[in-house]
Design a protein around this motif. Structure first.
Motif, PDB file in Angstrom:
ATOM      1  N   ALA A 172       5.515  -5.387   4.817  1.00  0.00           N
ATOM      2  CA  ALA A 172       4.203  -4.995   4.274  1.00  0.00           C
ATOM      3  C   ALA A 172       4.179  -3.492   4.045  1.00  0.00           C
ATOM      4  O   ALA A 172       4.634  -2.713   4.885  1.00  0.00           O
ATOM      5  CB  ALA A 172       3.091  -5.398   5.247  1.00  0.00           C
ATOM      6  N   GLY A 173       3.658  -3.102   2.898  1.00  0.00           N
ATOM      7  CA  GLY A 173       3.627  -1.667   2.634  1.00  0.00           C
ATOM      8  C   GLY A 173       2.715  -1.333   1.471  1.00  0.00           C
ATOM      9  O   GLY A 173       2.451  -2.167   0.609  1.00  0.00           O
ATOM     10  N   LEU A 174       2.234  -0.103   1.494  1.00  0.00           N
ATOM     11  CA  LEU A 174       1.487   0.433   0.356  1.00  0.00           C
ATOM     12  C   LEU A 174       2.428   1.323  -0.430  1.00  0.00           C
ATOM     13  O   LEU A 174       2.977   2.285   0.115  1.00  0.00           O
ATOM     14  CB  LEU A 174       0.285   1.244   0.840  1.00  0.00           C
ATOM     15  CG  LEU A 174      -0.847   0.443   1.474  1.00  0.00           C
ATOM     16  CD1 LEU A 174      -1.981   1.378   1.885  1.00  0.00           C
ATOM     17  CD2 LEU A 174      -1.355  -0.632   0.525  1.00  0.00           C
ATOM     18  N   ARG A 185       2.241   1.060  -4.408  1.00  0.00           N
ATOM     19  CA  ARG A 185       1.838   1.150  -5.815  1.00  0.00           C
ATOM     20  C   ARG A 185       0.623   2.056  -6.007  1.00  0.00           C
ATOM     21  O   ARG A 185      -0.243   2.141  -5.150  1.00  0.00           O
ATOM     22  CB  ARG A 185       1.552  -0.252  -6.353  1.00  0.00           C
ATOM     23  CG  ARG A 185       2.835  -1.055  -6.375  1.00  0.00           C
ATOM     24  CD  ARG A 185       2.669  -2.509  -6.660  1.00  0.00           C
ATOM     25  NE  ARG A 185       3.907  -3.196  -6.320  1.00  0.00           N
ATOM     26  CZ  ARG A 185       4.977  -3.259  -7.103  1.00  0.00           C
ATOM     27  NH1 ARG A 185       4.952  -2.697  -8.300  1.00  0.00           N
ATOM     28  NH2 ARG A 185       6.058  -3.877  -6.700  1.00  0.00           N
ATOM     29  N   TYR A 235       3.857   8.559   0.531  1.00  0.00           N
ATOM     30  CA  TYR A 235       4.692   7.347   0.624  1.00  0.00           C
ATOM     31  C   TYR A 235       6.063   7.676   1.207  1.00  0.00           C
ATOM     32  O   TYR A 235       6.536   7.029   2.152  1.00  0.00           O
ATOM     33  CB  TYR A 235       4.844   6.726  -0.770  1.00  0.00           C
ATOM     34  CG  TYR A 235       5.795   5.545  -0.790  1.00  0.00           C
ATOM     35  CD1 TYR A 235       5.411   4.314  -0.288  1.00  0.00           C
ATOM     36  CD2 TYR A 235       7.092   5.673  -1.312  1.00  0.00           C
ATOM     37  CE1 TYR A 235       6.279   3.234  -0.282  1.00  0.00           C
ATOM     38  CE2 TYR A 235       7.964   4.601  -1.319  1.00  0.00           C
ATOM     39  CZ  TYR A 235       7.554   3.382  -0.809  1.00  0.00           C
ATOM     40  OH  TYR A 235       8.427   2.317  -0.808  1.00  0.00           O
ATOM     41  N   ALA A 272      14.784   1.439  -6.403  1.00  0.00           N
ATOM     42  CA  ALA A 272      13.795   0.783  -7.265  1.00  0.00           C
ATOM     43  C   ALA A 272      14.270  -0.635  -7.591  1.00  0.00           C
ATOM     44  O   ALA A 272      15.388  -0.829  -8.060  1.00  0.00           O
ATOM     45  CB  ALA A 272      13.613   1.589  -8.539  1.00  0.00           C
ATOM     46  N   ALA A 294       3.473 -11.945  -2.087  1.00  0.00           N
ATOM     47  CA  ALA A 294       4.076 -11.861  -3.433  1.00  0.00           C
ATOM     48  C   ALA A 294       5.133 -10.763  -3.393  1.00  0.00           C
ATOM     49  O   ALA A 294       5.520 -10.306  -2.310  1.00  0.00           O
ATOM     50  CB  ALA A 294       3.015 -11.564  -4.481  1.00  0.00           C
ATOM     51  N   ARG A 317       5.782  -8.535  -9.319  1.00  0.00           N
ATOM     52  CA  ARG A 317       4.649  -7.610  -9.416  1.00  0.00           C
ATOM     53  C   ARG A 317       4.747  -6.733 -10.663  1.00  0.00           C
ATOM     54  O   ARG A 317       3.820  -5.996 -10.970  1.00  0.00           O
ATOM     55  CB  ARG A 317       4.619  -6.687  -8.202  1.00  0.00           C
ATOM     56  CG  ARG A 317       4.332  -7.369  -6.917  1.00  0.00           C
ATOM     57  CD  ARG A 317       2.852  -7.571  -6.722  1.00  0.00           C
ATOM     58  NE  ARG A 317       2.550  -7.723  -5.324  1.00  0.00           N
ATOM     59  CZ  ARG A 317       1.444  -8.286  -4.869  1.00  0.00           C
ATOM     60  NH1 ARG A 317       0.558  -8.742  -5.693  1.00  0.00           N
ATOM     61  NH2 ARG A 317       1.239  -8.390  -3.580  1.00  0.00           N
ATOM     62  N   SER A 376      12.815   3.064   2.427  1.00  0.00           N
ATOM     63  CA  SER A 376      12.885   3.260   0.981  1.00  0.00           C
ATOM     64  C   SER A 376      13.950   4.284   0.624  1.00  0.00           C
ATOM     65  O   SER A 376      14.098   5.302   1.313  1.00  0.00           O
ATOM     66  CB  SER A 376      11.533   3.755   0.449  1.00  0.00           C
ATOM     67  OG  SER A 376      11.662   4.164  -0.901  1.00  0.00           O
ATOM     68  N   ASP A 399      -3.893  -7.932   8.715  1.00  0.00           N
ATOM     69  CA  ASP A 399      -3.777  -6.537   8.298  1.00  0.00           C
ATOM     70  C   ASP A 399      -2.915  -5.852   9.361  1.00  0.00           C
ATOM     71  O   ASP A 399      -3.345  -5.711  10.518  1.00  0.00           O
ATOM     72  CB  ASP A 399      -5.167  -5.895   8.219  1.00  0.00           C
ATOM     73  CG  ASP A 399      -5.109  -4.451   7.741  1.00  0.00           C
ATOM     74  OD1 ASP A 399      -4.072  -3.781   7.971  1.00  0.00           O
ATOM     75  OD2 ASP A 399      -6.095  -3.971   7.162  1.00  0.00           O
ATOM     76  N   VAL A 430      11.495  -2.217   6.558  1.00  0.00           N
ATOM     77  CA  VAL A 430      11.738  -1.858   5.158  1.00  0.00           C
ATOM     78  C   VAL A 430      11.356  -0.392   4.937  1.00  0.00           C
ATOM     79  O   VAL A 430      10.175  -0.029   4.946  1.00  0.00           O
ATOM     80  CB  VAL A 430      10.966  -2.783   4.201  1.00  0.00           C
ATOM     81  CG1 VAL A 430      11.231  -2.364   2.752  1.00  0.00           C
ATOM     82  CG2 VAL A 430      11.372  -4.237   4.423  1.00  0.00           C
TER      83      VAL A 430
HETATM   84  N1  LIG Z   1       9.878  -2.621  -5.117  1.00  0.00           N
HETATM   85  C1  LIG Z   1      10.626  -1.535  -4.886  1.00  0.00           C
HETATM   86  O1  LIG Z   1      11.210  -0.944  -5.798  1.00  0.00           O
HETATM   87  C2  LIG Z   1      10.762  -1.021  -3.469  1.00  0.00           C
HETATM   88  C3  LIG Z   1      11.732  -0.056  -3.190  1.00  0.00           C
HETATM   89  C4  LIG Z   1      11.865   0.421  -1.884  1.00  0.00           C
HETATM   90  C5  LIG Z   1      11.041  -0.070  -0.888  1.00  0.00           C
HETATM   91  N2  LIG Z   1      10.092  -0.993  -1.202  1.00  0.00           N
HETATM   92  C6  LIG Z   1       9.232  -1.477  -0.116  1.00  0.00           C
HETATM   93  O2  LIG Z   1       9.405  -2.876  -0.032  1.00  0.00           O
HETATM   94  C7  LIG Z   1       8.200  -3.492   0.395  1.00  0.00           C
HETATM   95  C8  LIG Z   1       7.767  -4.549  -0.615  1.00  0.00           C
HETATM   96  O3  LIG Z   1       7.714  -3.949  -1.898  1.00  0.00           O
HETATM   97  P1  LIG Z   1       7.045  -4.706  -3.120  1.00  0.00           P
HETATM   98  O4  LIG Z   1       7.596  -4.109  -4.354  1.00  0.00           O
HETATM   99  O5  LIG Z   1       7.138  -6.178  -2.946  1.00  0.00           O
HETATM  100  O6  LIG Z   1       5.538  -4.207  -2.930  1.00  0.00           O
HETATM  101  P2  LIG Z   1       4.174  -4.979  -3.237  1.00  0.00           P
HETATM  102  O7  LIG Z   1       3.114  -3.931  -3.338  1.00  0.00           O
HETATM  103  O8  LIG Z   1       4.375  -5.897  -4.381  1.00  0.00           O
HETATM  104  O9  LIG Z   1       3.959  -5.884  -1.945  1.00  0.00           O
HETATM  105  C9  LIG Z   1       3.517  -5.358  -0.725  1.00  0.00           C
HETATM  106  C10 LIG Z   1       2.820  -6.466   0.053  1.00  0.00           C
HETATM  107  O10 LIG Z   1       2.286  -5.905   1.258  1.00  0.00           O
HETATM  108  C11 LIG Z   1       0.982  -6.424   1.428  1.00  0.00           C
HETATM  109  N3  LIG Z   1       0.169  -5.517   2.239  1.00  0.00           N
HETATM  110  C12 LIG Z   1      -0.331  -4.310   1.862  1.00  0.00           C
HETATM  111  N4  LIG Z   1      -1.069  -3.796   2.858  1.00  0.00           N
HETATM  112  C13 LIG Z   1      -1.007  -4.679   3.879  1.00  0.00           C
HETATM  113  C14 LIG Z   1      -1.564  -4.702   5.175  1.00  0.00           C
HETATM  114  N5  LIG Z   1      -2.357  -3.694   5.626  1.00  0.00           N
HETATM  115  N6  LIG Z   1      -1.311  -5.757   5.993  1.00  0.00           N
HETATM  116  C15 LIG Z   1      -0.535  -6.772   5.541  1.00  0.00           C
HETATM  117  N7  LIG Z   1       0.012  -6.816   4.309  1.00  0.00           N
HETATM  118  C16 LIG Z   1      -0.225  -5.777   3.493  1.00  0.00           C
HETATM  119  C17 LIG Z   1       0.445  -6.572   0.032  1.00  0.00           C
HETATM  120  O11 LIG Z   1      -0.681  -7.455  -0.011  1.00  0.00           O
HETATM  121  C18 LIG Z   1       1.651  -7.100  -0.717  1.00  0.00           C
HETATM  122  O12 LIG Z   1       1.729  -8.508  -0.685  1.00  0.00           O
HETATM  123  C19 LIG Z   1       7.176  -2.365   0.569  1.00  0.00           C
HETATM  124  O13 LIG Z   1       7.175  -1.934   1.921  1.00  0.00           O
HETATM  125  C20 LIG Z   1       7.744  -1.275  -0.321  1.00  0.00           C
HETATM  126  O14 LIG Z   1       7.312   0.008   0.067  1.00  0.00           O
HETATM  127  C21 LIG Z   1       9.937  -1.486  -2.453  1.00  0.00           C
END
Ligand SMILES: NC(=O)c1ccc[n+]([C@@H]2O[C@H](COP(=O)([O-])OP(=O)(O)OC[C@H]3O[C@@H](n4cnc5c(N)ncnc54)[C@H](O)[C@@H]3O)[C@@H](O)[C@H]2O)c1
Length: 252
Positions: free
Chosen positions: A89-91, A93, A160, A192, A16, A197, A143, A61, A141
């Protein structure tokens, strides 16, 4: 014919959020996809199929080396090659703290295990296949948060930010070795960016961001096209770099 026709791209964190948006865009441009996540990627696969894109879903994972190796093996078994890896993939939130004293060090370790170690493990997993082909593109990816001091005390997340700085360093750390095998490695640093989500928003709702040159936050379409470009042959000579996609909020 799409610019990514014939390419096989593995997207992590594809269940997602932005991962799904990247996958759908890559499918629309002609790529065949392996979609990896700890959550179910079926909905993303269906959206890719709507674009005419074939997609394999994988339960992975990224912090576990055996699972990342199996991810790459199954992708290669299905498609016969691996042209691209999007380390998404990232943590991110729920990590905000009011002080560095409040960071739970178990959470710190988990954030690094997924964001930094997971990125490195996925690179390691696809490397033998890309080396064998003598071609490949890896997009990590990072940030935009690594480029600034946190705006307010309610948005402190030093674990983070540090883990995402490590992502950019991993890119630079592996680019020379992989470059010898015609594999380019790039970091993207989105600012951002809203996605599905964010419950109150549609995917194209842009929030105001007065500090950005373009005056708004990102929406998925601002970042997905950049990633499609980076996987295309037009971007084959970009390596080791960090591409900042933030509407001109922080300048790099
Ligand atoms: N949304 C933003 O504003 C933003 C800005 C800069 C960077 N990012 C980065 O972009 C990426 C995606 O962001 P997002 O907003 O879609 O985040 P999100 O939290 O909606 O999605 C992250 C996805 O990673 C998966 N995931 C988490 N741990 C995992 C693991 N151990 N193994 C496999 N999958 C795993 C989750 O299940 C999820 O589907 C992330 O790396 C985030 O740090 C996002």
């Amino acid at each position: 014919m799409g610019r990514l026709h014939g390419k096989v791209i593995l997207v992590t964190g594809a269940a997602a959020g932005l991962g799904r948006e990247y996958a759908v865009r890559l499918a629309a441009d002609g790529a065949r996809l392996a979609l990896a996540d700890i959550e179910d990627c079926a909905e993303t696969a269906a959206r890719c199929a709507d674009q005419g894109g074939e997609a394999l879903t994988l339960d992975v994972d990224v912090s576990h080396e055996d699972q990342t190796k199996e991810m790459a093996r199954r992708t290669h078994e299905r498609f016969g090659r691996i042209d691209g890896l999007l380390n998404n993939a990232g943590l991110m939130r729920g990590l905000a703290v009011k002080s560095l004293l409040d960071v739970d060090m178990d959470v710190w370790d988990r954030v690094f295990a997924v964001n930094a170690r997971g990125t490195f493990l996925c690179i390691r997993a696809v490397t033998p296949y890309m080396r064998q082909q003598n071609s490949g593109t890896i997009v990590n990816v990072g940030s935009g948060s690594t480029l600034r001091i946190a705006r307010a005390v309610d948005s402190l997340n030093p674990h983070y930010t540090s883990s995402k700085a490590a992502v950019a360093a991993i890119t630079r750390g592996v680019a020379r070795e992989l470059g010898a095998h015609n594999i380019n490695v790039v970091t993207i640093a989105p600012g951002a960016t809203t996605s599905d989500r964010d419950p109150a928003l549609t995917a194209e709702d842009a929030l105001p961001e007065p500090e950005a040159a373009l005056g708004r936050r990102g929406v998925p379409g601002d970042v997905t096209g950049v990633v499609a470009f980076l996987f295309s042959d037009d971007a084959r000579f970009i390596s080791g770099q960090m591409i900042v996609i933030n509407g001109g909020r922080e300048v790099y």
